[in-house]
Motif scaffolding. Structure first.
Motif, PDB file in Angstrom:
ATOM      1  N   LEU A  58       0.837  -1.198   0.000  1.00 20.26           N
ATOM      2  CA  LEU A  58       0.000   0.000   0.000  1.00 20.26           C
ATOM      3  C   LEU A  58       0.874   1.251   0.000  1.00 20.26           C
ATOM      4  CD1 LEU A  58      -2.809  -0.919   2.593  1.00 20.26           C
ATOM      5  CD2 LEU A  58      -2.953  -0.954   0.099  1.00 20.26           C
ATOM      6  N   THR A  59       1.916   1.235   0.832  1.00 18.05           N
ATOM      7  CA  THR A  59       2.817   2.387   0.906  1.00 18.05           C
ATOM      8  C   THR A  59       3.551   2.599  -0.406  1.00 18.05           C
ATOM      9  OG1 THR A  59       3.130   1.997   3.276  1.00 18.05           O
ATOM     10  CG2 THR A  59       4.748   3.388   2.186  1.00 18.05           C
ATOM     11  N   TYR A  60       4.130   1.529  -0.929  1.00 12.90           N
ATOM     12  CA  TYR A  60       4.920   1.627  -2.158  1.00 12.90           C
ATOM     13  C   TYR A  60       4.024   1.948  -3.357  1.00 12.90           C
ATOM     14  CZ  TYR A  60       9.470   0.793  -4.389  1.00 12.90           C
ATOM     15  OH  TYR A  60      10.665   0.942  -5.030  1.00 12.90           O
ATOM     16  N   GLY A  61       2.803   1.374  -3.373  1.00 12.55           N
ATOM     17  CA  GLY A  61       1.890   1.643  -4.473  1.00 12.55           C
ATOM     18  C   GLY A  61       1.450   3.097  -4.509  1.00 12.55           C
ATOM     19  N   THR A  62       1.162   3.651  -3.329  1.00 11.79           N
ATOM     20  CA  THR A  62       0.796   5.066  -3.264  1.00 11.79           C
ATOM     21  C   THR A  62       1.987   5.940  -3.629  1.00 11.79           C
ATOM     22  OG1 THR A  62      -0.595   4.402  -1.395  1.00 11.79           O
ATOM     23  CG2 THR A  62      -0.444   6.743  -1.864  1.00 11.79           C
ATOM     24  N   PHE A  63       3.172   5.504  -3.258  1.00 12.24           N
ATOM     25  CA  PHE A  63       4.408   6.194  -3.657  1.00 12.24           C
ATOM     26  C   PHE A  63       4.493   6.289  -5.182  1.00 12.24           C
ATOM     27  CE2 PHE A  63       8.789   5.969  -5.117  1.00 12.24           C
ATOM     28  CZ  PHE A  63       9.446   6.905  -4.338  1.00 12.24           C
ATOM     29  N   LEU A  64       4.214   5.159  -5.851  1.00 11.71           N
ATOM     30  CA  LEU A  64       4.273   5.115  -7.316  1.00 11.71           C
ATOM     31  C   LEU A  64       3.277   6.087  -7.936  1.00 11.71           C
ATOM     32  CD1 LEU A  64       5.048   3.924 -10.056  1.00 11.71           C
ATOM     33  CD2 LEU A  64       3.523   1.998  -9.583  1.00 11.71           C
ATOM     34  N   ALA A  65       2.054   6.123  -7.410  1.00 14.97           N
ATOM     35  CA  ALA A  65       1.047   7.024  -7.973  1.00 14.97           C
ATOM     36  C   ALA A  65       1.377   8.484  -7.690  1.00 14.97           C
ATOM     37  CB  ALA A  65      -0.334   6.674  -7.404  1.00 14.97           C
ATOM     38  N   THR A  66       1.966   8.755  -6.531  1.00 16.48           N
ATOM     39  CA  THR A  66       2.214  10.148  -6.120  1.00 16.48           C
ATOM     40  C   THR A  66       3.339  10.794  -6.911  1.00 16.48           C
ATOM     41  OG1 THR A  66       1.468   9.574  -3.885  1.00 16.48           O
ATOM     42  CG2 THR A  66       2.660  11.648  -4.131  1.00 16.48           C
ATOM     43  N   ILE A  67       4.354  10.014  -7.309  1.00 11.67           N
ATOM     44  CA  ILE A  67       5.483  10.630  -8.015  1.00 11.67           C
ATOM     45  C   ILE A  67       5.074  11.207  -9.371  1.00 11.67           C
ATOM     46  CG2 ILE A  67       7.235   9.210  -6.879  1.00 11.67           C
ATOM     47  CD1 ILE A  67       7.370   7.536  -9.448  1.00 11.67           C
ATOM     48  N   LEU A  68       3.887  10.819  -9.867  1.00  5.38           N
ATOM     49  CA  LEU A  68       3.428  11.370 -11.141  1.00  5.38           C
ATOM     50  C   LEU A  68       2.915  12.803 -10.997  1.00  5.38           C
ATOM     51  CD1 LEU A  68       1.538   8.319 -12.696  1.00  5.38           C
ATOM     52  CD2 LEU A  68       3.898   9.043 -13.065  1.00  5.38           C
ATOM     53  N   PHE A 108      -4.733   2.461   6.312  1.00  2.74           N
ATOM     54  CA  PHE A 108      -4.997   3.816   5.824  1.00  2.74           C
ATOM     55  C   PHE A 108      -3.806   4.732   6.115  1.00  2.74           C
ATOM     56  CE2 PHE A 108      -6.671   8.128   6.629  1.00  2.74           C
ATOM     57  CZ  PHE A 108      -7.141   8.421   5.359  1.00  2.74           C
ATOM     58  N   LEU A 109      -3.207   4.577   7.300  1.00  8.46           N
ATOM     59  CA  LEU A 109      -2.025   5.375   7.635  1.00  8.46           C
ATOM     60  C   LEU A 109      -0.860   5.041   6.711  1.00  8.46           C
ATOM     61  CD1 LEU A 109      -2.113   5.237  11.558  1.00  8.46           C
ATOM     62  CD2 LEU A 109      -2.751   7.155  10.088  1.00  8.46           C
ATOM     63  N   ARG A 110      -0.743   3.783   6.323  1.00  6.11           N
ATOM     64  CA  ARG A 110       0.337   3.386   5.417  1.00  6.11           C
ATOM     65  C   ARG A 110       0.158   4.020   4.035  1.00  6.11           C
ATOM     66  NH1 ARG A 110       4.996   1.994   6.818  1.00  6.11           N
ATOM     67  NH2 ARG A 110       5.329   0.269   5.389  1.00  6.11           N
ATOM     68  N   ILE A 111      -1.094   4.181   3.615  1.00  8.67           N
ATOM     69  CA  ILE A 111      -1.349   4.865   2.344  1.00  8.67           C
ATOM     70  C   ILE A 111      -0.895   6.320   2.427  1.00  8.67           C
ATOM     71  CG2 ILE A 111      -3.191   5.701   0.829  1.00  8.67           C
ATOM     72  CD1 ILE A 111      -4.696   3.110   1.417  1.00  8.67           C
ATOM     73  N   LEU A 112      -1.217   6.976   3.527  1.00  2.78           N
ATOM     74  CA  LEU A 112      -0.793   8.367   3.718  1.00  2.78           C
ATOM     75  C   LEU A 112       0.729   8.458   3.788  1.00  2.78           C
ATOM     76  CD1 LEU A 112      -3.408   9.633   6.361  1.00  2.78           C
ATOM     77  CD2 LEU A 112      -3.422   9.970   3.881  1.00  2.78           C
ATOM     78  N   GLU A 113       1.366   7.465   4.417  1.00  3.60           N
ATOM     79  CA  GLU A 113       2.826   7.456   4.493  1.00  3.60           C
ATOM     80  C   GLU A 113       3.455   7.311   3.115  1.00  3.60           C
ATOM     81  OE1 GLU A 113       3.678   4.348   7.239  1.00  3.60           O
ATOM     82  OE2 GLU A 113       3.064   5.501   9.007  1.00  3.60           O
TER      83      GLU A 113
END
Length: 526
Positions: A58-68, A108-113
């Motif tokens: 979840l953390t790494y996946g959100t990281f991938l989406a956010t860098i865009l 949910f916190l991991r997504i925010l992280e």
């Protein structure tokens, strides 16, 4: 406006570089805290190990989406305010997670992280490149940044094991929160309020694509993480998440191809070298997934103490640094990237083959440290060249999107690797377990002799016949499980080794591949 004006004039250049490196350790804390001791963290939240793997995804996946979209945010805010806000919010999340026992809230916190982990990553790397005055600045900066990322797990696991011996788990999160506050203080001390880029309004940010991609990624990793446990498409949850991931992925692709100000340029996939680099990244990270099996064997079969397992990981980390040094020297000498990749994949293949002979009931450190370190060497040799080759495979104006492809390769390779290892282990373990059970039939004289011998040993220790017989059968079953685990791992490592060897041969003999790049001629790096 000069880019250097974001730093206070009294701060020397070397101190600025040190501060930027310290700022990058923020990613280590966010990514490695809960994966440093999976067993303890899983028991703390009363979840299974695959749940914790899912939380990391979840953390790494959100990281991938956010860098865009992070570059648009970085260009809107002054760097000092932008970074301080991120680190203070990270501190709040760490403290909040210390008082969270519910897995849904924790997820949910991991997504925010993941969002907070992505926002400063590329800006800090850009700032480091702007402050490194060397012809080989790109190689140096990329080696430092990705070296810190690779060092996250072994470094934090040693802190975790030491801390958990004397303190509660919450102190890990408190220490991480204090570190975030210290980093924010350093930024306030050394940065000025000036801007690094021209201010761009936020109304042009493609939030719709961000949401579409995030949903597609998170539902996709659910399928990969829980597929084996839920018997794949026999589960309605797996079917729902698979369909959802496919639909939102299609919607994301359609939007990128039709929307004028999309956050990702699909033209990067028209370059053959980039497609191949993405494939190699996935293969590379799949091969890295087997390191977890080594650590599981150390603790469950060889009965090594957690502190010893933690300390052994420094050997692997040393191998990573050695591999990065070798790759750096080869790149500085302008040797073909093809040679570097062949060396790296062959090293990973040798590690797998060598470790095949170490899946025994008891192994000394002197027997396994060389192949264990070789895994780190292979990772170190491959990582930065693969990153640079991915980014330089396209024209300079597409390089940021190629960088996102590299992150995608690492992300999906990690999750596919976890999925494949999980499924292959179940298959091979069951295969060998059934073979053992067929031979351990009650009417088999050898089976009777083994059980009687074990039962007699318990009787000699003071047990009655009935309890001794029960304990003897339990010991036989435990032996079968251990031997099945070891033999299954031997097969898995053999398959992985041959696969990596074939990848190295493919790179070596395919005349159509062009693995070479000149960093000094690439406008993105200069």
């Amino acid at each position: 406006m000069k880019k250097t004006s974001i730093f206070k004039p009294w701060v020397p250049n070397w101190a600025i570089q040190v501060v930027l490196v310290i700022c990058m350790l923020h990613t280590m804390a966010l990514l490695g805290l809960y994966t440093s001791n999976i067993s303890y963290a899983a028991s703390y939240f009363d979840i299974e190990p695959e749940d914790l793997q899912f939380s990391m995804s979840l953390t790494y996946g959100t990281f991938l989406a956010t860098i865009l979209i992070e570059s648009r945010l970085f260009k809107y805010f002054p760097p000092r305010n932008y970074l301080i806000t991120i680190y203070l919010l990270s501190a709040v999340l760490f403290v909040t997670s210390a008082y969270t026992n519910d897995f849904v809230v924790f997820a949910f916190l991991r997504i925010l992280e993941g969002i907070l982990m992505a926002l400063p990553w590329i800006p800090l790397r850009i700032l480091m490149l702007s402050r490194t005055k060397s012809p080989n600045a790109t190689i140096i900066v990329f080696s430092i940044t990705y070296g810190a990322l690779l060092a996250a797990s072994p470094f934090i696991v040693n802190i975790a094991v030491w801390l958990l011996d004397t303190h509660d788990w919450k102190y890990m999160t408190f220490g991480s929160a204090i570190f975030q506050i210290m980093v924010a203080s350093l930024i306030w001390l050394t940065f000025t309020p000036n801007r690094f880029h021209r201010k761009i309004p936020l109304y042009k940010v493609d939030w719709t694509s961000f949401v579409l991609l995030t949903i597609a990624i998170l539902t996709g990793v659910y399928v990969l993480n829980y597929g084996e446990k839920l018997y794949w498409f026999q589960s309605t949850n797996i079917v729902f998440c698979a369909i959802t991931s496919l639909i939102f992925s299609a919607l994301f692709i359609i939007r990128q191809m039709t929307y004028r100000r999309s956050c990702f340029d699909m033209r990067v996939f028209s370059y053959r070298n980039l497609r191949l680099s993405l494939l190699l990244f996935i293969v590379f990270y799949i091969s890295r997934a087997t390191l977890t099996i080594c650590h599981t064997t150390m603790s469950k079969v060889w009965q090594w103490e957690p502190l010893r397992v933690a300390h052994v990981q420094y050997l692997n980390l040393l191998g990573v640094f050695i591999g990065m040094a070798i790759a750096g020297i080869m790149m500085v000498q302008k040797l073909p990237t093809k040679l570097i990749l062949i060396l790296g994949f062959l090293t990973m293949a040798i590690y797998h083959w060598w470790f095949t002979f170490l899946f025994l009931p008891d192994v000394a450190l002197s027997q396994m440290w060389i192949p264990y370190m070789l895994q780190g060497v292979g990772v170190g040799v491959l990582f930065v060249p693969l990153v640079l080759n991915t980014v330089s495979a396209v024209p300079a104006y597409l390089a940021p999107f190629a960088g996102a492809i590299g992150v995608a390769g690492r992300f999906w390779g990690t999750n596919i690797g976890f999925c494949l290892v999980q499924n292959f282990q179940v298959y091979f373990n069951n295969k060998h377990r059934y073979i053992f059970l067929e031979k351990l039939l009650p009417e088999n004289p050898t089976t009777t002799e083994i059980v009687n011998t074990i039962q007699e040993s318990f009787v000699q220790k003071g047990y009655d016949l009935a309890p001794a017989a029960t304990l003897a059968m339990k010991k036989v079953n435990a032996g079968v499980q251990t031997q099945s685990f070891l033999l299954g791992n031997m097969e898995l490592f053999t398959v992985w080794g041959y696969g990596l060897f074939l990848v190295a041969l493919y790179i070596a003999f395919n005349k159509h591949l062009r693995f070479s790049f000149n960093l000094l001629k690439n406008k993105y790096f200069s």
